[in-house]
Scaffold this active site. Structure first.
Site, mmCIF file in Angstrom:
data_model
loop_
_atom_site.group_PDB
_atom_site.id
_atom_site.type_symbol
_atom_site.label_atom_id
_atom_site.label_comp_id
_atom_site.label_asym_id
_atom_site.label_seq_id
_atom_site.Cartn_x
_atom_site.Cartn_y
_atom_site.Cartn_z
ATOM 1 N N HIS A 70 0.908 -1.042 -0.095
ATOM 2 C CA HIS A 70 -0.002 -0.115 -0.057
ATOM 3 C C HIS A 70 0.763 1.367 -0.040
ATOM 4 O O HIS A 70 1.847 1.359 0.831
ATOM 5 C CB HIS A 70 -0.883 0.286 1.146
ATOM 6 C CG HIS A 70 -1.983 -1.073 1.096
ATOM 7 N ND1 HIS A 70 -2.751 -1.578 2.283
ATOM 8 C CD2 HIS A 70 -2.885 -1.170 -0.178
ATOM 9 C CE1 HIS A 70 -3.655 -2.346 1.604
ATOM 10 N NE2 HIS A 70 -3.830 -2.226 0.403
ATOM 11 N N HIS A 218 2.424 -4.327 6.649
ATOM 12 C CA HIS A 218 1.557 -3.131 6.298
ATOM 13 C C HIS A 218 1.480 -2.388 7.576
ATOM 14 O O HIS A 218 2.143 -2.540 8.695
ATOM 15 C CB HIS A 218 -0.065 -3.475 6.100
ATOM 16 C CG HIS A 218 -0.127 -4.322 4.987
ATOM 17 N ND1 HIS A 218 -0.746 -3.838 4.051
ATOM 18 C CD2 HIS A 218 0.175 -5.518 4.630
ATOM 19 C CE1 HIS A 218 -0.834 -4.745 2.882
ATOM 20 N NE2 HIS A 218 -0.167 -5.659 3.227
ATOM 21 N N GLU A 277 0.327 -5.748 10.673
ATOM 22 C CA GLU A 277 -0.087 -4.348 10.855
ATOM 23 C C GLU A 277 0.953 -3.647 11.690
ATOM 24 O O GLU A 277 0.492 -3.677 12.982
ATOM 25 C CB GLU A 277 -1.404 -4.277 11.030
ATOM 26 C CG GLU A 277 -2.458 -4.611 10.017
ATOM 27 C CD GLU A 277 -2.387 -4.077 8.822
ATOM 28 O OE1 GLU A 277 -1.872 -2.859 8.904
ATOM 29 O OE2 GLU A 277 -3.247 -4.428 8.064
#
Length: 307
Positions: A70, A218, A277
Site C-alpha cells: 500500500h 502493512h 500491521e
C-alpha cells in the site's frame, strides 16, 4: 569485510519520508557493503520502476516477506530493509542471536529469505509527493482522488488499483464487499485478479519458489492476521501467537476479508501466511516513529524466520 563495518552507522535510515529513490540508493549501498546479499529483479511497476528482491541465506527452504504494498504505508519498506541490513551484518560477522537479536549463520544456512521491500514503487512516491508535471495519469489521478491534489491517503498503485485486493482468493466477493467499481485511492481490486504488474510480480515469484511461509508488512494497528477461511495449516495460529509474544502485537483471527496476498498464499499453498500491521496511529505513520516501530518488528521478523 565484517570487521571493517563495525561501528558504522546503518545504511537504512529515514528522514523526511521514504521514496523509491531512497530505497534504490540504500539497496545499492547495502549490496556494496555486504557480500551476503543478492539482488533479483522480479518485475517492474506500471511506470517501469524495478521491483527488486533482496535475498539472503543459502538453504533449501525458501521464505518471503514483502512491504509497501500500500502506497501510504511506505514506512514498511525501510523497516524491512533495515532488518535485511542487520541480517547481513550478522552473517558476515558471525554474530548469533545472543549478540545481535537476529538469526545466526547456522539458521540462514538452512533457509533462504526473499524480501521485496518496495512492492508498489509508483504509489510510494505519489502518496508523498503528489502529482509531477510529466505524470502520464495526471488528469485521471485527480479524478480518482476526488479532485484533491493531496495524495497522502493514497493506498493504490498509479492506476488506482489496490494491490492487496488483487489476488485470486475470493476476489469477486471482495470486490462486491468493497463496492468500488473503478480506479480510486483504495479498495478497487482491478478489472480482474493479477491484472497489475506489481501484484503479478509477487504472485509469479511466489509460484516459482513455493515459499514455506510468507509475511506481508502493512500499517497500522499492531496486529497479526494469520488465517483465511479455515484453509490455513494447524501450525499457523501457534506461530502467530509466538510472533505476538515477542513483539507485543496481538494475533487476530480475521473474518470478512479476501483477495489479499496472505489470503491467496494460504488458499493456494495451504501454508502459513501472515499480514503484519506495524505501528499504531493514522496512515501514513510519521517518519519519526521508524526506530520505535523497528524495535517491535525486528524480534517479530526474527521469530518468523525461525518458524
Amino acid at each position: 569485510m565484517a570487521s571493517a563495518n563495525r561501528g558504522q552507522r546503518p545504511v537504512v535510515r529515514v528522514h523526511e519520508g521514504y521514496r523509491y529513490e531512497d530505497g534504490i540508493e540504500q539497496i545499492g549501498r547495502l549490496m556494496a557493503r555486504y557480500d551476503a546479499l543478492r539482488r533479483v529483479e522480479i518485475g517492474t511497476s506500471v511506470l517501469g520502476k524495478s521491483i527488486a528482491a533482496l535475498v539472503i541465506g543459502n538453504g533449501p527452504e525458501h521464505i518471503h516477506v514483502n512491504a509497501a504494498v500500500h502506497a501510504n504505508e511506505w514506512i514498511t519498506a525501510p523497516l524491512l530493509l533495515r532488518f535485511m541490513e542487520e541480517l547481513a551484518a550478522g552473517q558476515e560477522s558471525g554474530a548469533g542471536p545472543e549478540s545481535s537479536g537476529c538469526p545466526g549463520r547456522e539458521l540462514l544456512d538452512r533457509l533462504t529469505l526473499w524480501a521485496v521491500p518496495m512492492a508498489n514503487p509508483d504509489g510510494m512516491n505519489l502518496s508523498q509527493d503528489g502529482l509531477w508535471p510529466a505524470c502520464p495519469y495526471r488528469e485521471q489521478l485527480l479524478v480518482w482522488n476526488g479532485g484533491s491534489d493531496n495524495f497522502s491517503g493514497w493506498k493504490a498503485n498509479i492506476r488506482g488499483v489496490d494491490l492487496n485486493d488483487q489476488f485470486p482468493a475470493g476476489w469477486e466477493e471482495e470486490r462486491a464487499r468493497r463496492g468500488s467499481d473503478g480506479p480510486a485511492s483504495q479498495d478497487y481490486g482491478g478489472s480482474e485478479p493479477l491484472c497489475e504488474p506489481e501484484a503479478a510480480a509477487l504472485a509469479g515469484l511466489t509460484r516459482r519458489l513455493r515459499f514455506s511461509r510468507v509475511a506481508s508488512l502493512h500499517t497500522q494497528g499492531r496486529e497479526i492476521y494469520w488465517n483465511y477461511r479455515e484453509l490455513e495449516p494447524a501450525c499457523s495460529e501457534a506461530l502467530a501467537n509466538r510472533l505476538a509474544s515477542v513483539s507485543g502485537y496481538k494475533a487476530v483471527k480475521l473474518t470478512g476479508s479476501d483477495a489479499g496476498y496472505k489470503d491467496w498464499f494460504i488458499s493456494e499453498f495451504r501454508r502459513p501466511g501472515f499480514t503484519i500491521e506495524a505501528g499504531e496511529g493514522v496512515n501514513p505513520l510519521p517518519a519519526g516513529q521508524f526506530e520505535t516501530i523497528y524495535a517491535e518488528i525486528k524480534p517479530l521478523l526474527t521469530e518468523f524466520i525461525r518458524g
